[in-house]
Enzyme design. Structure first.
Site, PDB file in Angstrom:
ATOM      1  N   TYR A 142       0.972  -1.720   0.164  1.00 54.65           N
ATOM      2  CA  TYR A 142       0.259   0.222  -0.224  1.00 54.65           C
ATOM      3  C   TYR A 142       0.688   1.817   0.593  1.00 54.65           C
ATOM      4  O   TYR A 142       0.479   2.199  -0.961  1.00 54.65           O
ATOM      5  CB  TYR A 142      -1.280   0.122   1.215  1.00 54.65           C
ATOM      6  CG  TYR A 142      -2.445  -0.480   1.231  1.00 54.65           C
ATOM      7  CD1 TYR A 142      -2.688  -1.956   0.522  1.00 54.65           C
ATOM      8  CD2 TYR A 142      -3.463   0.084   1.009  1.00 54.65           C
ATOM      9  CE1 TYR A 142      -3.242  -2.497   0.241  1.00 54.65           C
ATOM     10  CE2 TYR A 142      -4.309  -0.738   0.663  1.00 54.65           C
ATOM     11  CZ  TYR A 142      -4.754  -2.050   0.967  1.00 54.65           C
ATOM     12  OH  TYR A 142      -5.657  -2.288   0.313  1.00 54.65           O
ATOM     13  N   LYS A 193       2.380 -15.054   1.982  1.00 52.20           N
ATOM     14  CA  LYS A 193       3.009 -16.283   0.742  1.00 52.20           C
ATOM     15  C   LYS A 193       4.416 -16.317   1.044  1.00 52.20           C
ATOM     16  O   LYS A 193       5.208 -15.947   0.030  1.00 52.20           O
ATOM     17  CB  LYS A 193       2.649 -15.456  -0.926  1.00 52.20           C
ATOM     18  CG  LYS A 193       0.891 -15.359  -0.802  1.00 52.20           C
ATOM     19  CD  LYS A 193       1.219 -17.038  -1.270  1.00 52.20           C
ATOM     20  CE  LYS A 193       1.142 -17.198  -2.555  1.00 52.20           C
ATOM     21  NZ  LYS A 193       1.157 -18.452  -3.234  1.00 52.20           N
ATOM     22  N   ASP A 226      -3.110 -18.213   0.775  1.00 53.76           N
ATOM     23  CA  ASP A 226      -4.010 -18.649  -0.686  1.00 53.76           C
ATOM     24  C   ASP A 226      -5.211 -19.652  -0.470  1.00 53.76           C
ATOM     25  O   ASP A 226      -6.225 -19.894  -0.084  1.00 53.76           O
ATOM     26  CB  ASP A 226      -3.505 -18.487  -2.187  1.00 53.76           C
ATOM     27  CG  ASP A 226      -2.589 -19.843  -2.107  1.00 53.76           C
ATOM     28  OD1 ASP A 226      -1.539 -20.427  -0.708  1.00 53.76           O
ATOM     29  OD2 ASP A 226      -1.864 -20.447  -3.063  1.00 53.76           O
ATOM     30  N   ASP A 250      -6.947  -7.319   3.318  1.00 55.25           N
ATOM     31  CA  ASP A 250      -7.489  -6.178   3.181  1.00 55.25           C
ATOM     32  C   ASP A 250      -8.488  -7.598   2.243  1.00 55.25           C
ATOM     33  O   ASP A 250     -10.006  -7.396   2.520  1.00 55.25           O
ATOM     34  CB  ASP A 250      -7.175  -5.354   1.901  1.00 55.25           C
ATOM     35  CG  ASP A 250      -8.049  -4.850   1.060  1.00 55.25           C
ATOM     36  OD1 ASP A 250      -9.426  -4.170   1.570  1.00 55.25           O
ATOM     37  OD2 ASP A 250      -8.265  -4.240  -0.163  1.00 55.25           O
ATOM     38  N   ASP A 254     -11.901  -8.954   3.977  1.00 56.05           N
ATOM     39  CA  ASP A 254     -13.739  -9.274   2.223  1.00 56.05           C
ATOM     40  C   ASP A 254     -14.675 -10.577   2.560  1.00 56.05           C
ATOM     41  O   ASP A 254     -15.599 -10.657   3.113  1.00 56.05           O
ATOM     42  CB  ASP A 254     -13.965  -8.529   1.364  1.00 56.05           C
ATOM     43  CG  ASP A 254     -13.636  -6.752   1.429  1.00 56.05           C
ATOM     44  OD1 ASP A 254     -13.120  -6.567   2.018  1.00 56.05           O
ATOM     45  OD2 ASP A 254     -13.832  -6.458   0.452  1.00 56.05           O
TER      46      ASP A 254
END
Ligand code: IPM
Ligand code: MN
Length: 374
Positions: A142, A193, A226, A250, A254
């Protein structure tokens, strides 16, 4: 009674409508002598762009700095799709997070019993769900530099974002996650990751070290981000606290939000480090949902995430733990009565608008407070 300075930034879209319901609760608490909130209000996002040409003005930034806590609605919308990147509505939100150094973003995903059937997942998968995503909020891709689109001069361009984390940034967010886990089920899952990204290898290493050296009593495991997304929709109750970076946080939050029935249900707290002298943390509270321009201005938006954000504010900024609990209980009881906004509506329930929901929660809150005094 201590006066608490609250700075409100309703922002755009459904932000002002949902914030209105929170203002009613604040006014009620003031009038009942439950608290002494001093309210000021500013502009953020597109609203700030329209008035000042930026995502948030220096004046409002100064007020946010001076406040005991900031309550934030939502920003953005198609109206501002073509404004310059530096002054887009989201830049206001990102400046608040960065300048106030709100590095720890707490996103609890709780499935209220009455809403288990509203989730897109089977009720048994989400019933009783109570997980907490701890998202790093001031670092990573970000904010990493370079962040640019450059012209290669051969008819090609190149876009660059930079994922970057220093030791201290991972250490401090890990500590927040471990400390919170100790007040819950004592279990942290770290997601990154490490199979692809150096920052993932390093994230894993630092979280492991903090866990082993400072929190040996907390169970720690690691999951690739993932796979974490997949596990969140497969069997979310395996998690207690999830700690992850800014971008994965983020996305995963969601996903977690939808487990609870609607994106309109999820509050969040963004906290800074405790001040060395006063112990006070800078803090901002905001719903996870966005500005929902498609339904803005119609009076149908779900205000529960905004109201639950106020509850988090009472708990984390003002130590009003009992009141926070009662406000959350008021939300739960309102849902038990079958009162629903359109996003969580199902057969046999009573559909109300933003104001109807806010009023119903306030009425329940009042009853619960009265019961507490008997
Ligand atoms: C969130 C939002 C923001 C983010 C946007 C509005 C910049 O999606 O708070 O999750 O990406 O962090
Ligand atoms: Mn988001």
């Amino acid at each position: 009674m201590t006066t608490h300075k609250l700075f409100l930034l309703p922002g755009d879209g459904i932000g002002p409508e949902t914030m209105h319901e929170v203002k009613e609760i604040i006014a009620f608490m003031n009038s009942e002598g439950l608290a002494a909130f001093e309210i000021d209000e500013g502009l953020a996002g597109g609203a700030a762009y329209d008035a000042h040409g930026v995502g948030i003005s220096d004046d409002d930034m100064a007020k946010a700095e001076a406040a005991d806590a900031v309550l934030f609605g939502a920003v953005g919308g198609p109206k501002w799709d073509s404004v310059p990147y530096e002054v887009r509505p989201e830049a206001g939100l990102l400046r608040l997070r960065k300048d106030l150094q709100l590095f720890a973003n707490l996103r609890p995903a709780i499935c209220y019993p009455a809403l288990a059937a509203s989730s897109s997942l089977k009720p048994e998968v989400v019933e009783g769900l109570d997980i907490l995503i701890v998202r790093e909020l001031t670092g990573g891709v970000y904010f990493g530099e370079p962040k640019e689109i450059i012209d290669l001069g051969n008819g090609q361009k190149r876009a660059i974002d930079t994922q970057v984390y220093d030791t201290y940034e991972i250490e401090r967010i890990a500590r927040v996650a471990f400390d919170l886990a100790k007040t819950r089920k004592n279990h942290v899952t770290s997601m990154e990751k490490r199979n692809v990204m150096k920052s993932g290898v390093f994230w894993n290493e630092v979280v492991t070290k903090v866990g082993a050296e400072e929190y040996p009593e907390v169970e720690l495991d690691h999951m690739l981000a993932d796979a974490g997304g997949m596990q969140l929709v497969r069997w979310p109750k395996q998690f207690d606290v999830i700690v992850t970076d800014n971008l994965f946080g983020d996305m995963l939050s969601d996903v977690a939000a939808m487990l609870t029935g609607s994106l309109g249900m999820l509050p969040s707290a963004s906290l800074g480090a405790p001040d060395a002298q006063t112990g006070k943390r800078k803090a901002m509270y905001e719903p996870v949902h966005g500005s929902a321009p498609d339904i803005a201005g119609q009076g149908i938006a779900n205000p529960l995430a905004m109201i639950a954000s106020l509850a988090m504010c009472l708990r984390y900024s003002f130590g009003m733990v009992a009141e926070a609990g009662l406000l959350e209980q008021a939300i739960s009881k309102t849902l038990d009565q079958g009162i629903r906004t359109s996003d969580i509506m199902s057969e046999g329930m009573t559909e109300v608008g933003t104001n109807g929901m806010g009023t119903a929660v306030l009425a329940e809150f009042e009853i619960l407070l009265g019961e507490g005094q008997e």
